[in-house]
Design a protein around this motif. Sequence first.
Motif, PDB file in Angstrom:
ATOM      1  N   ASP A  62       0.819  -1.225   0.000  1.00  0.00           N
ATOM      2  CA  ASP A  62       0.000   0.000   0.000  1.00  0.00           C
ATOM      3  C   ASP A  62       0.849   1.271   0.000  1.00  0.00           C
ATOM      4  O   ASP A  62       0.412   2.304  -0.513  1.00  0.00           O
ATOM      5  N   ALA A  63       2.045   1.201   0.587  1.00  0.00           N
ATOM      6  CA  ALA A  63       2.852   2.421   0.756  1.00  0.00           C
ATOM      7  C   ALA A  63       3.280   3.003  -0.582  1.00  0.00           C
ATOM      8  O   ALA A  63       3.272   4.224  -0.763  1.00  0.00           O
ATOM      9  N   ASP A  64       3.670   2.140  -1.527  1.00  0.00           N
ATOM     10  CA  ASP A  64       4.136   2.673  -2.820  1.00  0.00           C
ATOM     11  C   ASP A  64       3.314   2.135  -3.993  1.00  0.00           C
ATOM     12  O   ASP A  64       3.698   2.337  -5.154  1.00  0.00           O
ATOM     13  N   ALA A  65       2.213   1.468  -3.701  1.00  0.00           N
ATOM     14  CA  ALA A  65       1.299   0.923  -4.735  1.00  0.00           C
ATOM     15  C   ALA A  65       2.022  -0.032  -5.686  1.00  0.00           C
ATOM     16  O   ALA A  65       1.675  -0.112  -6.861  1.00  0.00           O
ATOM     17  N   PRO A 202       4.856   2.022  -9.511  1.00  0.00           N
ATOM     18  CA  PRO A 202       4.466   3.266 -10.165  1.00  0.00           C
ATOM     19  C   PRO A 202       5.653   4.203 -10.355  1.00  0.00           C
ATOM     20  O   PRO A 202       6.506   4.324  -9.479  1.00  0.00           O
TER      21      PRO A 202
END
Lengths: 210, 230
Positions: A62-65, A202
């Motif tokens: 979740d932190a950096d997708a 991403p």
Amino acid sequence: MIPRYQRILFWSLAAACLLMVAFLLRGYGVARKRLGAPANDAPIAAPTTASTEDITLYLANDADASITPATESLSLPQDPAIRARTLLDHLLAAYARPNSAHPLQAGPAVDDVFLLPDPNPAPGEQPGQLAVINLSGGFVNNHPSGVQVEALTIQSIIGTLHAALPQVTTIRFLVGGQPHDTLAGHADLLHNYPATDTAAKPTPPTENQP
Amino acid sequence: MKPPFKPIAALLLTLLTAAQAQQPTPRTLIFLDPAHGGLDPGAHLPNNVLEKDLTLAFATRLRAQLSAAGFALLSTRDADPAVPFPTDQRAEIANHAHPAACLILHATSSGSGIHVITSSLSPNTLDDPHATIPWNTAQSASIPQSLALANEIGLALEHAKLPVILSRAAIRPLDNLICPAVAIEIAPLTPSDSDATPVSDTNYQQTVAKAITAALASWRSHLAAVGAQR
């Protein structure tokens, strides 16, 4: 003067009471002995050895997708549909561990996986399989709500399934056996997802984009 | 004697030029969709805040900023609707208006910073201009523009010192829009060296709204430059 029949009745009842007390005490002793006995560890059935194999889990963060492939050893059934279900249960259970980078609630997540011939194969390609993943209602109800967090769960499932079953070309989702519009209010579950490698990180915005 | 054609033509040309100069320049139209609403509350955020209320509050802030910057605005809702408001209906409103940019506003308690999301559909080059575009993949014709818009917003958020993640997802009504479109999802700020900032923080929302306005102003000048080249 107490009549004789009453005395006989009294002593009969007293004897019955004593017998019942003795029976209960004996039953208590037997039960106590049985519960206190150490568990019987003697082998009875021969152990079955299931060979493990390397599988790739596409883990979300979740932190950096990001979606990152990670290899694990796991013993899986041979039947493709049961194999897919076991694999996805293992993947989603990993997210319920403490310090998970994509925390999800523990519990049953996948009710069934059905593998069918793909009714709409891509033009010019070999017809593959359509995987229909029937998610459990409890999993969907407890899934965190948000565009990115839901998309990461979907991409993680797709990437893991694609790596384990390359014959699957398209993935559809059901919830509790029925079509469902979204996972938790955002990610589209009525969409047919192409089974692809979803590993991704991403990229930041760039100044020189046209 | 010759009729005076030249002076009349010159007079008409002058009048036409003056009339054109008096016409207001058409303002760039921005479509805003505060997601959820009515019976659909969206995510349950901390402190009993519902996503539908937060997106509406943020849209109000953003609308004020965009109006001040000279944009024309079209919003799907400015209150909580009493009846269901499906995503297809929202997409229809946008597609009829042909806005220059479409922004779908979301909020979440998962992740960190601002998530700028573009449709995960593959770009469709539409070689045949008369080809029918399916409703479920309408956005595929605008993917390159949407990615450029997402990049523009991402840069502006970075300049405002806000953490930003550009990603792609299949969500409605994003996939049904024919305009350059992005979903903007606000998540809490969770810096490692200080306290977390919740999505309901007004200063945080104001900073995000300012950055998006700056991005759209830059987007508008890019569109004008492309229009002038044609």
